[in-house]
Motif scaffolding. Structure first.
Motif, short mmCIF file in Angstrom:
data_model
loop_
_atom_site.label_atom_id
_atom_site.label_comp_id
_atom_site.label_asym_id
_atom_site.label_seq_id
_atom_site.Cartn_x
_atom_site.Cartn_y
_atom_site.Cartn_z
N PHE A 1 0.86 -1.16 0.00
CA PHE A 1 0.00 0.00 0.00
C PHE A 1 0.91 1.23 0.00
CE2 PHE A 1 -4.25 -1.76 1.17
CZ PHE A 1 -3.87 -3.07 1.36
N ARG A 2 0.36 2.38 -0.32
CA ARG A 2 1.14 3.60 -0.26
C ARG A 2 0.27 4.76 0.23
NH1 ARG A 2 2.27 4.58 -6.74
NH2 ARG A 2 0.12 5.14 -7.34
N GLN B 1 -5.15 9.56 1.50
CA GLN B 1 -5.41 8.31 2.20
C GLN B 1 -4.51 7.20 1.68
OE1 GLN B 1 -9.66 7.58 1.81
NE2 GLN B 1 -10.05 8.65 3.73
N ARG B 2 -4.29 6.21 2.54
CA ARG B 2 -3.52 5.05 2.13
C ARG B 2 -4.30 4.29 1.06
NH1 ARG B 2 -0.82 1.39 6.75
NH2 ARG B 2 -0.25 3.52 7.34
N GLN B 3 -3.60 3.88 0.00
CA GLN B 3 -4.25 3.17 -1.08
C GLN B 3 -3.52 1.87 -1.40
OE1 GLN B 3 -2.14 5.17 -5.07
NE2 GLN B 3 -4.30 4.73 -5.07
N GLY C 1 6.81 0.90 6.91
CA GLY C 1 6.79 1.91 5.86
C GLY C 1 8.18 2.28 5.39
N THR C 2 8.30 2.47 4.09
CA THR C 2 9.56 2.93 3.51
C THR C 2 9.25 4.02 2.50
OG1 THR C 2 11.60 2.19 2.40
CG2 THR C 2 9.56 1.10 1.73
N ALA D 1 5.57 8.48 -2.20
CA ALA D 1 4.71 8.12 -1.08
C ALA D 1 5.51 7.28 -0.09
CB ALA D 1 3.49 7.32 -1.54
N VAL D 2 4.94 7.07 1.06
CA VAL D 2 5.46 6.06 1.97
C VAL D 2 4.77 4.74 1.61
CG1 VAL D 2 5.67 5.27 4.36
CG2 VAL D 2 5.84 7.72 3.82
N TYR D 3 5.57 3.73 1.37
CA TYR D 3 5.05 2.43 0.95
C TYR D 3 5.05 1.48 2.15
CZ TYR D 3 5.00 3.74 -3.93
OH TYR D 3 4.70 4.35 -5.14
N TYR D 4 3.91 0.85 2.37
CA TYR D 4 3.73 -0.08 3.48
C TYR D 4 3.44 -1.48 2.95
CZ TYR D 4 2.95 4.18 6.23
OH TYR D 4 3.08 5.40 6.85
N CYS D 5 4.08 -2.47 3.55
CA CYS D 5 3.73 -3.84 3.21
C CYS D 5 2.70 -4.34 4.23
CB CYS D 5 4.94 -4.76 3.17
SG CYS D 5 5.92 -4.82 4.66
#
Length: 119
Positions: free
Chosen positions: A36-37, A43-45, A112-113, A90-94
């Motif tokens: 997700f980012r 909003q997170r998508q 997040g990265t 963006a901040v990318y979340y797994c």
């Protein structure tokens, strides 16, 4: 269960990055994993998901540019990002759907990265 994400950074428009996210801890198995980012002020998508059978799903804006994959033996998910655009910043979340020994499941997020794409 913990997810550790890595691979973010600063890249020029048109460049590539590869994100990794490894799961650790005690669990029975992992079902779907995804990325997700969240861009500033948004909003997170969902970006992409992959099932434990290898089925993939992508948001339209990244189709043909991003590829999600996983190493089941290492409980790791990857996101290869090519032809990056400034709007990918963006901040990318797994995320992983982790199944515990009792049969219940829980949604786990990585830390997040940050991915920054300069024009």
């Amino acid at each position: 269960v913990q997810l550790q994400a890595s691979g973010g950074g600063l890249v020029q428009s048109g460049g590539s990055l590869r994100l990794s996210c490894a799961a650790s801890g005690t669990f029975f198995s992992i079902s779907t994993m995804g990325w997700f980012r969240q861009a500033p002020g948004k909003q997170r998508q969902l970006v992409a998901t992959i099932t434990n059978g290898g089925g993939t799903n992508y948001v339209d804006s990244v189709k043909g540019r991003f590829t999600i994959s996983r190493d089941g033996a290492k409980n790791t998910v990857f996101l290869q990002m090519n032809s990056l655009k400034p709007e990918d910043t963006a901040v990318y979340y797994c995320n992983a759907a982790v199944i515990k020994s009792g049969g219940t499941w829980t949604s786990v997020w990585g830390q997040g990265t940050l991915v920054t794409v300069s024009s």
